[in-house]
Scaffold this motif. Structure first.
Motif, PDB file in Angstrom:
ATOM      1  N   PHE A  96       0.852  -1.190   0.000  1.00  0.00           N
ATOM      2  CA  PHE A  96       0.000   0.000   0.000  1.00  0.00           C
ATOM      3  C   PHE A  96       0.891   1.244   0.000  1.00  0.00           C
ATOM      4  CE2 PHE A  96      -3.321  -2.833   1.589  1.00  0.00           C
ATOM      5  CZ  PHE A  96      -4.433  -2.330   0.937  1.00  0.00           C
ATOM      6  N   PHE A  97       0.611   2.158  -0.898  1.00  0.00           N
ATOM      7  CA  PHE A  97       1.231   3.488  -0.849  1.00  0.00           C
ATOM      8  C   PHE A  97       0.137   4.454  -0.408  1.00  0.00           C
ATOM      9  CE2 PHE A  97       4.705   1.732  -3.269  1.00  0.00           C
ATOM     10  CZ  PHE A  97       5.787   2.538  -2.974  1.00  0.00           C
ATOM     11  N   ILE A  98       0.130   4.767   0.877  1.00  0.00           N
ATOM     12  CA  ILE A  98      -0.924   5.628   1.425  1.00  0.00           C
ATOM     13  C   ILE A  98      -0.311   6.963   1.808  1.00  0.00           C
ATOM     14  CG2 ILE A  98      -2.637   5.911   3.271  1.00  0.00           C
ATOM     15  CD1 ILE A  98      -2.803   2.833   3.422  1.00  0.00           C
ATOM     16  N   LYS A  99      -0.859   8.029   1.231  1.00  0.00           N
ATOM     17  CA  LYS A  99      -0.462   9.374   1.671  1.00  0.00           C
ATOM     18  C   LYS A  99      -1.669   9.968   2.360  1.00  0.00           C
ATOM     19  CE  LYS A  99       2.681  10.358  -2.141  1.00  0.00           C
ATOM     20  NZ  LYS A  99       2.771  11.048  -3.433  1.00  0.00           N
ATOM     21  N   ALA A 100      -1.528  10.229   3.651  1.00  0.00           N
ATOM     22  CA  ALA A 100      -2.651  10.783   4.409  1.00  0.00           C
ATOM     23  C   ALA A 100      -3.032  12.156   3.859  1.00  0.00           C
ATOM     24  CB  ALA A 100      -2.258  10.893   5.875  1.00  0.00           C
ATOM     25  N   PHE A 192      -0.169   0.740 -15.235  1.00  0.00           N
ATOM     26  CA  PHE A 192       0.927  -0.223 -15.321  1.00  0.00           C
ATOM     27  C   PHE A 192       2.221   0.557 -15.488  1.00  0.00           C
ATOM     28  CE2 PHE A 192      -1.534  -3.971 -17.526  1.00  0.00           C
ATOM     29  CZ  PHE A 192      -2.144  -4.255 -16.315  1.00  0.00           C
ATOM     30  N   HIS A 193       3.283   0.103 -14.816  1.00  0.00           N
ATOM     31  CA  HIS A 193       4.584   0.686 -15.157  1.00  0.00           C
ATOM     32  C   HIS A 193       5.719  -0.327 -15.125  1.00  0.00           C
ATOM     33  CE1 HIS A 193       4.827   1.786 -10.709  1.00  0.00           C
ATOM     34  NE2 HIS A 193       6.074   1.458 -10.891  1.00  0.00           N
ATOM     35  N   HIS A 194       6.662  -0.078 -16.005  1.00  0.00           N
ATOM     36  CA  HIS A 194       7.861  -0.902 -16.163  1.00  0.00           C
ATOM     37  C   HIS A 194       8.817  -0.616 -15.010  1.00  0.00           C
ATOM     38  CE1 HIS A 194      11.722  -2.099 -17.944  1.00  0.00           C
ATOM     39  NE2 HIS A 194      11.055  -2.760 -18.888  1.00  0.00           N
ATOM     40  N   ASP A 209      -7.325  10.945   1.987  1.00  0.00           N
ATOM     41  CA  ASP A 209      -6.141  10.089   1.856  1.00  0.00           C
ATOM     42  C   ASP A 209      -5.985   9.672   0.388  1.00  0.00           C
ATOM     43  OD1 ASP A 209      -6.066  10.278   4.574  1.00  0.00           O
ATOM     44  OD2 ASP A 209      -6.505   8.159   4.967  1.00  0.00           O
ATOM     45  N   ARG A 210      -4.758   9.621  -0.055  1.00  0.00           N
ATOM     46  CA  ARG A 210      -4.491   9.067  -1.398  1.00  0.00           C
ATOM     47  C   ARG A 210      -3.993   7.647  -1.204  1.00  0.00           C
ATOM     48  NH1 ARG A 210       0.673   8.577  -4.832  1.00  0.00           N
ATOM     49  NH2 ARG A 210       0.631   6.901  -3.288  1.00  0.00           N
ATOM     50  N   ILE A 211      -4.746   6.690  -1.747  1.00  0.00           N
ATOM     51  CA  ILE A 211      -4.444   5.279  -1.468  1.00  0.00           C
ATOM     52  C   ILE A 211      -4.192   4.518  -2.763  1.00  0.00           C
ATOM     53  CG2 ILE A 211      -5.261   3.148  -0.366  1.00  0.00           C
ATOM     54  CD1 ILE A 211      -7.036   4.847   1.403  1.00  0.00           C
TER      55      ILE A 211
HETATM   56  O1  LIG Z   1       2.537   5.665  -4.885  1.00  0.00           O
HETATM   57  C1  LIG Z   1       3.474   6.401  -5.171  1.00  0.00           C
HETATM   58  O2  LIG Z   1       3.403   7.618  -5.054  1.00  0.00           O
HETATM   59  C2  LIG Z   1       4.757   5.817  -5.715  1.00  0.00           C
HETATM   60  C3  LIG Z   1       4.644   4.370  -6.023  1.00  0.00           C
HETATM   61  C4  LIG Z   1       5.859   3.784  -6.634  1.00  0.00           C
HETATM   62  O3  LIG Z   1       6.929   4.343  -6.618  1.00  0.00           O
HETATM   63  C5  LIG Z   1       5.733   2.476  -7.254  1.00  0.00           C
HETATM   64  O4  LIG Z   1       4.653   1.878  -7.201  1.00  0.00           O
HETATM   65  O5  LIG Z   1       6.713   1.990  -7.832  1.00  0.00           O
END
Ligand SMILES: O=C(O)CCC(=O)C(=O)O
Length: 285
Positions: A96-100, A192-194, A209-211
């Motif tokens: 999880f990448f959570i930014k409050a 999607f990312h490489h 929150d950004r989740i």
């Molecule tokens: O969620 C983010 O801001 C960055 C996520 C990230 O760096 C990734 O998923 O590789």
């Protein structure tokens, strides 16, 4: 396959190193995932894990919460991933990448494959699922198109405490901000990312929150090259190569076996994550 990408989408991914937005989960499915996350928070509190919860959610959460790999395994996700990586798929990591709301946390510009020990591979890809609205204001990712065609470049460690990455690592090249693309997503959409795309994200200046729930998929031929061994959860197809120790999902939230396995995996993965670091790496959230 029921939900394959079309040829143009595959071409776009190969050219740019990313693809978005993909409409993967509908509103009911997003609501169900949000409810699962709320339940996980309650279960963590009951298990006395509240203080550790941000760190537990941040890395290898597929060892702890059954719903995470269930979401990864849905055909609407896997068909699209298979369109890029092929029929044999494993889940190496979920986070999880959570930014409050109104938080200053950022992610510095980096290439994922830098400290994973998996070498330079085109057979690893991240699917980043939005569980909230993801805008410039709320700190969306920014991708630099075509940067995935570069090798793994040198990174400098910042260890900045507002950085969601373990070393605050930052790719040591100048990038023209005008070249970067904002990854705007609505809940249920995926990008999607490489693993070598340059990407970063800014602070969350919004009131919500950004989740992001992030899945890292690999094929059987990807191999851990720095740590002694590594684990992955088979998702589809077969794996007779033997590069991965296969794991199954936990039977319930935060069960003892899942917590112990995650601990063991992370100790091994530290060998790759900490390689060359001048400070001790803390798994951060
Ligand atoms: O969620 C983010 O801001 C960055 C996520 C990230 O760096 C990734 O998923 O590789």
């Amino acid at each position: 396959m029921q939900y394959p990408l079309d040829r143009q989408q595959v071409r776009d991914y190969r050219r740019d190193g990313f693809l978005f937005p993909l409409d993967v989960f509908g509103p009911d499915e997003v609501a169900a995932l949000e409810a699962e996350l709320a339940t996980a928070r309650e279960d963590a509190a009951r298990a006395g894990l509240t203080d550790e919860l941000p760190a537990l959610l941040r890395t290898n959460v597929h060892y702890l919460l059954p719903f995470v790999s269930e979401a990864a395994r849905k055909p609407q996700m896997l068909d699209r991933v298979a369109s890029i990586l092929g029929p044999d798929l494993l889940l190496w990591s979920a986070e999880f990448f959570i930014k409050a709301a109104n938080s200053y946390r950022i992610v510095s510009r980096h290439q994922d494959q830098t400290y994973w020990g998996l070498g330079e591979t085109d057979e690893e890809m991240t699917a980043w699922l939005a569980l909230s609205d993801v805008s410039v204001k709320s700190g969306c990712m920014r991708f630099v198109p075509g940067s995935h065609r570069q090798a793994i470049l040198p990174h400098r460690d910042t260890f900045a405490d507002n950085n969601l990455l373990s070393r605050g690592q930052e790719v040591a090249v100048e990038v023209d901000e005008q070249d970067a693309v904002d990854v705007l997503l609505r809940p249920g959409q995926v990008s999607f990312h490489h693993g070598r795309i340059f990407h970063a994200s800014g602070p969350n200046r919004s009131d919500h929150d950004r989740i992001g729930l992030v899945f890292r998929f690999v094929t059987p031929s990807v191999r851990q090259q720095v740590a002694r061994r590594d684990w992955a959860m088979p998702m589809r197809g077969s794996d007779s190569i033997g590069n991965w120790i296969h794991v199954t999902p936990p039977s319930r939230n935060f069960d003892a076996a899942g917590l112990a396995l995650r601990e063991r995996v992370e100790q091994e993965q530290m060998a790759a994550l900490g390689e060359g670091a001048e400070q001790e790496i803390m798994r951060v959230f």
